[in-house]
Design a protein around this motif. Sequence first.
Motif, PDB file in Angstrom:
ATOM      1  N   GLY A 239       0.788  -1.217   0.000  1.00 28.74           N
ATOM      2  CA  GLY A 239       0.000   0.000   0.000  1.00 28.74           C
ATOM      3  C   GLY A 239       0.820   1.268   0.000  1.00 28.74           C
ATOM      4  O   GLY A 239       0.279   2.366  -0.191  1.00 28.74           O
ATOM      5  N   TYR A 240       2.140   1.126   0.207  1.00 29.02           N
ATOM      6  CA  TYR A 240       3.003   2.298   0.345  1.00 29.02           C
ATOM      7  C   TYR A 240       4.186   2.285  -0.615  1.00 29.02           C
ATOM      8  O   TYR A 240       4.979   3.232  -0.634  1.00 29.02           O
ATOM      9  CB  TYR A 240       3.515   2.379   1.793  1.00 29.02           C
ATOM     10  N   PHE A 241       4.306   1.231  -1.430  1.00 25.57           N
ATOM     11  CA  PHE A 241       5.472   1.107  -2.302  1.00 25.57           C
ATOM     12  C   PHE A 241       5.571   2.234  -3.336  1.00 25.57           C
ATOM     13  O   PHE A 241       6.662   2.545  -3.806  1.00 25.57           O
ATOM     14  CB  PHE A 241       5.467  -0.249  -3.015  1.00 25.57           C
ATOM     15  N   GLU A 242       4.447   2.851  -3.688  1.00 28.13           N
ATOM     16  CA  GLU A 242       4.513   3.913  -4.680  1.00 28.13           C
ATOM     17  C   GLU A 242       5.278   5.130  -4.167  1.00 28.13           C
ATOM     18  O   GLU A 242       5.699   5.988  -4.947  1.00 28.13           O
ATOM     19  CB  GLU A 242       3.119   4.322  -5.129  1.00 28.13           C
ATOM     20  N   ASN A 243       5.483   5.215  -2.856  1.00 24.92           N
ATOM     21  CA  ASN A 243       6.263   6.315  -2.273  1.00 24.92           C
ATOM     22  C   ASN A 243       7.758   6.033  -2.270  1.00 24.92           C
ATOM     23  O   ASN A 243       8.542   6.931  -1.943  1.00 24.92           O
ATOM     24  CB  ASN A 243       5.822   6.567  -0.831  1.00 24.92           C
ATOM     25  N   VAL A 244       8.162   4.790  -2.566  1.00 18.26           N
ATOM     26  CA  VAL A 244       9.571   4.390  -2.433  1.00 18.26           C
ATOM     27  C   VAL A 244      10.297   4.668  -3.747  1.00 18.26           C
ATOM     28  O   VAL A 244      10.210   3.886  -4.698  1.00 18.26           O
ATOM     29  CB  VAL A 244       9.693   2.906  -2.045  1.00 18.26           C
ATOM     30  N   THR A 245      11.043   5.754  -3.774  1.00 18.64           N
ATOM     31  CA  THR A 245      11.777   6.143  -4.988  1.00 18.64           C
ATOM     32  C   THR A 245      13.271   5.904  -4.853  1.00 18.64           C
ATOM     33  O   THR A 245      14.017   6.145  -5.805  1.00 18.64           O
ATOM     34  CB  THR A 245      11.525   7.621  -5.304  1.00 18.64           C
ATOM     35  N   TYR A 246      13.708   5.424  -3.697  1.00 21.59           N
ATOM     36  CA  TYR A 246      15.145   5.197  -3.477  1.00 21.59           C
ATOM     37  C   TYR A 246      15.480   3.711  -3.681  1.00 21.59           C
ATOM     38  O   TYR A 246      14.590   2.865  -3.768  1.00 21.59           O
ATOM     39  CB  TYR A 246      15.563   5.689  -2.099  1.00 21.59           C
ATOM     40  N   PRO A 247      16.780   3.354  -3.718  1.00 23.14           N
ATOM     41  CA  PRO A 247      17.175   1.960  -3.976  1.00 23.14           C
ATOM     42  C   PRO A 247      16.783   1.022  -2.830  1.00 23.14           C
ATOM     43  O   PRO A 247      16.832   1.388  -1.657  1.00 23.14           O
ATOM     44  CB  PRO A 247      18.698   2.044  -4.116  1.00 23.14           C
ATOM     45  N   THR A 248      16.414  -0.193  -3.194  1.00 23.12           N
ATOM     46  CA  THR A 248      16.081  -1.230  -2.221  1.00 23.12           C
ATOM     47  C   THR A 248      16.791  -2.527  -2.592  1.00 23.12           C
ATOM     48  O   THR A 248      17.037  -2.806  -3.762  1.00 23.12           O
ATOM     49  CB  THR A 248      14.561  -1.481  -2.170  1.00 23.12           C
ATOM     50  N   PHE A 249      17.101  -3.327  -1.563  1.00 24.66           N
ATOM     51  CA  PHE A 249      17.789  -4.612  -1.753  1.00 24.66           C
ATOM     52  C   PHE A 249      16.959  -5.668  -1.043  1.00 24.66           C
ATOM     53  O   PHE A 249      16.833  -5.666   0.180  1.00 24.66           O
ATOM     54  CB  PHE A 249      19.195  -4.533  -1.161  1.00 24.66           C
ATOM     55  N   TRP A 250      16.354  -6.559  -1.825  1.00 20.44           N
ATOM     56  CA  TRP A 250      15.418  -7.570  -1.320  1.00 20.44           C
ATOM     57  C   TRP A 250      16.108  -8.924  -1.222  1.00 20.44           C
ATOM     58  O   TRP A 250      16.595  -9.451  -2.220  1.00 20.44           O
ATOM     59  CB  TRP A 250      14.211  -7.666  -2.242  1.00 20.44           C
ATOM     60  N   VAL A 251      16.123  -9.496  -0.021  1.00 19.23           N
ATOM     61  CA  VAL A 251      16.833 -10.748   0.230  1.00 19.23           C
ATOM     62  C   VAL A 251      15.857 -11.791   0.773  1.00 19.23           C
ATOM     63  O   VAL A 251      15.080 -11.508   1.690  1.00 19.23           O
ATOM     64  CB  VAL A 251      17.989 -10.533   1.234  1.00 19.23           C
ATOM     65  N   ASN A 252      15.887 -12.987   0.207  1.00 20.52           N
ATOM     66  CA  ASN A 252      15.043 -14.087   0.674  1.00 20.52           C
ATOM     67  C   ASN A 252      15.686 -15.405   0.272  1.00 20.52           C
ATOM     68  O   ASN A 252      16.648 -15.424  -0.501  1.00 20.52           O
ATOM     69  CB  ASN A 252      13.624 -13.972   0.079  1.00 20.52           C
ATOM     70  N   GLY A 253      15.164 -16.488   0.802  1.00 23.32           N
ATOM     71  CA  GLY A 253      15.617 -17.816   0.406  1.00 23.32           C
ATOM     72  C   GLY A 253      14.637 -18.450  -0.557  1.00 23.32           C
ATOM     73  O   GLY A 253      13.468 -18.066  -0.628  1.00 23.32           O
ATOM     74  N   THR A 254      15.101 -19.433  -1.297  1.00 23.61           N
ATOM     75  CA  THR A 254      14.223 -20.096  -2.258  1.00 23.61           C
ATOM     76  C   THR A 254      13.100 -20.857  -1.567  1.00 23.61           C
ATOM     77  O   THR A 254      12.036 -21.068  -2.158  1.00 23.61           O
ATOM     78  CB  THR A 254      15.010 -21.078  -3.134  1.00 23.61           C
TER      79      THR A 254
END
Length: 624
Positions: A239-254
């Motif tokens: 609901g708030y991702f449209e405000n995120v204009t800076y870099p992000t690093f998404w980490v998860n496992g398979t």
Amino acid sequence: MKRYLVVSFVVAAVACGQGTVGSWDLAALYETPKWEQTELAAKAGMTGILYEGLVYEGKPAQVFAYYSAPAGEAPEDGWPAIVCVHGGGGTAFEKWVRLWNKHGYAAISMDLEGHLPLKTKGGKGRQLTPTPGPSRLGVFAKVERPLAQQWYFHAVAQIIAGHSLIRSFPEVNAEQTVVHGISWGGTLTSTVMGVDTRFKCAIPVYGCGFLSDSDGHQGRAIADGAHADFVNEHYDGSGYFENVTYPTFWVNGTNDFHFSMPATQASARAVQGPATLRFGLRMKHGHLFDVAEYFAFADSVLKDGEPLLELGKPQANGNAASVTSDLLGQIKGARLLYTLDDDIPWPDKEWQATPATVDGSEISAELLPGTVAFFFEATDKRGLLVSSEYLEHEVPGGKKPARAVGETLDFAALFDAAAAEGAGTKVIIADDFEEGISAAVIGILEVDDAAGKAGISHCYDEVAAGGKSLQITNSRTVKHRHQPCLSQWFKGADVIRSGTVEVSFDVWVPKAGGHPLSVLVRDYTTKPSQESLNAACTFQGVRVNGKSMAVANDEWVHYAMALPVGIPDAKIALTVVDTKFGTRKSEHPIEGGTAQAVSWVGLCLGGKSDATIYLDNLVIKVVE
């Protein structure tokens, strides 16, 4: 295979710290909170802080945090800073702060569950701050309560207030900050990054947005419509991702149990700034602090450091797969990761890896017949790894390998079956530890360690099912005969003289740093006492009254033991469920031939050694 629908909610714009985003008043939260230094939970080199969050039950909630800046003189513009957000059952971690200090960042790590990083007497959980906020209950439980009484609402506010606090310190560069959360902390980070847009980058690990569409545990826990609608309206990061204009690093496992790959990928696609992915092959779930890519990513944004690799969207034509990178000459190695598993939950899919070919800016590989999804991973000359998005692409032919019966264990279902009450059944204990440790379980804990190391407490880093387990820790200083133990007594008229005593549980005994869990059943109404069951669960097997059975090494295993009482020459029935062998049953002789009575059942971490194991979904019952 499940497709993800990206849904945007209308949120208010934020400028200069004014206005409201979602349900949070940023005009108030962007102000420096009231705070004081404290000697509670003091650690050398750390500043202990109590700062104010939102009002709860008539008083501002006190939030404990550790803070420290790197040694030496600060840069002219101040140190870049990081806000560290723990996972469920976590706390303020001073080692997390020290690690980021070592890499040149001022850091703050707060406890978002109203605790101090101190165990209570006897090791049964953590001590509370003088005026704590609400506790976390399950997965977005109690959503019918007013927002001002809900844990997640307070936790988001406490993170934003902690950010305002660290920005106020003179040695900190207030314009160079990063938010970094793990597990529940990743979920919170996914929300915070679009509410508090003062950050310059974000590192969410495991936790993400689009939870209601996920077949990970958090998604399944809110699968009913009303529950999911509430979370989406107020809390979910989507609901708030449209405000995120800076870099992000998404980490998860398979194969993360709690957060599935599609939810992570949907989140990375939904933010408006550049997003980098890292899907670790069978990456374990836990508070993994020292991951080199975290520091490199933050440095690339806040210190003009060398960036991580950038991979484009993967392409497939028949059995030919490829992806490109813009950083020519920087790729040291690459692999293709693929799965042949189609219509099963994402956390249960089996992923395989094979080397890929690097030719200039292109990475390519041949897909096996039967492939249904794949992605690429690549490492740079520093050994730092990133992933491409996964692509769902079916390659005709091929025979999917047979899966072991127990390869997709449903520990929650096993618990529900064990805890079920029927005619002639008396459930003594049934606890999955999701809503706190039940009073019944608290009443059977025993431990005495002068050094305070040994104990039994909540844990989120390793669970068989749900969001919490018990972490059972022993130490070399524990008092003899007072090692960590769950002791269920039956005294007087409650002594069991007929029927069947059933004990079931899930346990993970780590190969490194673990110790066998002993399961003991005794009768203390006679002298000497009589022991009818003696089982030892190790990282590679179980031994019951001298008879052994191998189990899948170093992972969660489900055990159920049934001891007939008062029946001559009866046998103990053992059921073991794991991913390697599936479900197996065996019978074992009773010590002394017959269990005449039962007055005590114990699950103990014996000996005197520094060791830790994890226990989940405990059931003790008596069947007539």
